[in-house]
Every structure is written in C-alpha cells, then in structure tokens.
Design an enzyme around this catalytic site. Structure first.
Site, PDB file in Angstrom:
ATOM      1  N   CYS A  12       0.800  -1.223   0.000  1.00 21.07           N
ATOM      2  CA  CYS A  12       0.000   0.000   0.000  1.00 21.07           C
ATOM      3  C   CYS A  12       0.832   1.272   0.000  1.00 21.07           C
ATOM      4  CB  CYS A  12      -0.988  -0.007   1.167  1.00 21.07           C
ATOM      5  SG  CYS A  12      -0.234  -0.011   2.815  1.00 21.07           S
ATOM      6  N   HIS A  64      -2.343   0.709   7.012  1.00 19.92           N
ATOM      7  CA  HIS A  64      -2.761   0.718   5.613  1.00 19.92           C
ATOM      8  C   HIS A  64      -2.999   2.158   5.164  1.00 19.92           C
ATOM      9  CE1 HIS A  64      -4.150  -1.169   1.983  1.00 19.92           C
ATOM     10  NE2 HIS A  64      -5.295  -0.502   2.023  1.00 19.92           N
ATOM     11  N   HIS A  76      -6.339   1.847  -3.544  1.00 24.01           N
ATOM     12  CA  HIS A  76      -5.293   1.351  -2.652  1.00 24.01           C
ATOM     13  C   HIS A  76      -4.806   0.004  -3.145  1.00 24.01           C
ATOM     14  CE1 HIS A  76      -8.004  -1.501  -0.333  1.00 24.01           C
ATOM     15  NE2 HIS A  76      -8.860  -0.789  -1.046  1.00 24.01           N
TER      16      HIS A  76
END
Length: 116
Positions: A12, A64, A76
């Site tokens: 990510c 994240h 993402h």
C-alpha cells in the site's frame, strides 16, 4: 504484498508513493507511519481528491494507506486483491478508518514563508 515493489505485487505505501510521484510529482516517504507525518489531518467530511487515507487493519497503529478519489471512493493496494477501488463508507473501511490527510510540501511552504 507487504514490503514489495515489483511486477508481481506492490504494498500500500509503495503504491501511494508511486502514485503521488507519477500524478502529483510529489515525494512521499516509503512507510505508512512516515507518510502520515507528511500530511495535515483532514476531517472525513472535508476530504478532496488526492488526500491520503490511513487505516488500522492488521497491525497495531496505522497499517494501511490509500488515496481518496472523491465521491466516497478511494484507491489502494490490497494484500489480497491487488490495486483496487473501494467505497470508504463500506462497513470494513468505516471501522478501520483512522484519519485523512492532505500532503504538505514542506519545501514549498518554507519558501513561501521566507520569500513573502
């Protein structure tokens, strides 16, 4: 894939780093926690396209990051689904969401302060 930047997968923070460089010509640091330090907090109701979104998903703390696209959607790199677009208001991401942030170009900000 966590910690990976290669053709077979990207994690990510590497994805947001690459996206920011290619789209905005801005340099983000490599890790989620460091990217969080490069933004000013933004309320969920004030998010605009390009804002970073930080989540608590797997590990303690922020684990994240994604990029807000507008209209309640963000992009993402998912560890299980690859690079995807998801709805920020989905139950999973509503629960995991911690903070939004707008990139601060420190060098540009300092130049403005010094020369204006």
């Amino acid at each position: 894939r966590f910690g990976v930047i290669q053709r077979s997968g990207i994690d990510c923070s590497a994805f947001t780093q690459k996206l920011y460089k290619e789209i905005y010509d801005k340099t983000l640091m490599r890790m989620v926690s460091l990217q969080r330090k490069q933004v000013m907090p933004v309320e969920k109701s004030n998010l605009i396209q390009g804002d970073l979104l930080f989540f608590h998903t797997t590990r303690p703390g922020l684990s994240h990051v994604g990029v807000y696209l507008g209209g309640g959607y963000f992009i993402h790199a998912s560890s299980s689904r690859g690079v995807v677009i998801d709805k920020l208001g989905s139950p999973y991401y509503t629960k995991a969401f911690r903070v939004g942030g707008r990139f601060i170009d420190i060098n540009a900000h300092l130049r403005t302060l010094l020369y204006h």
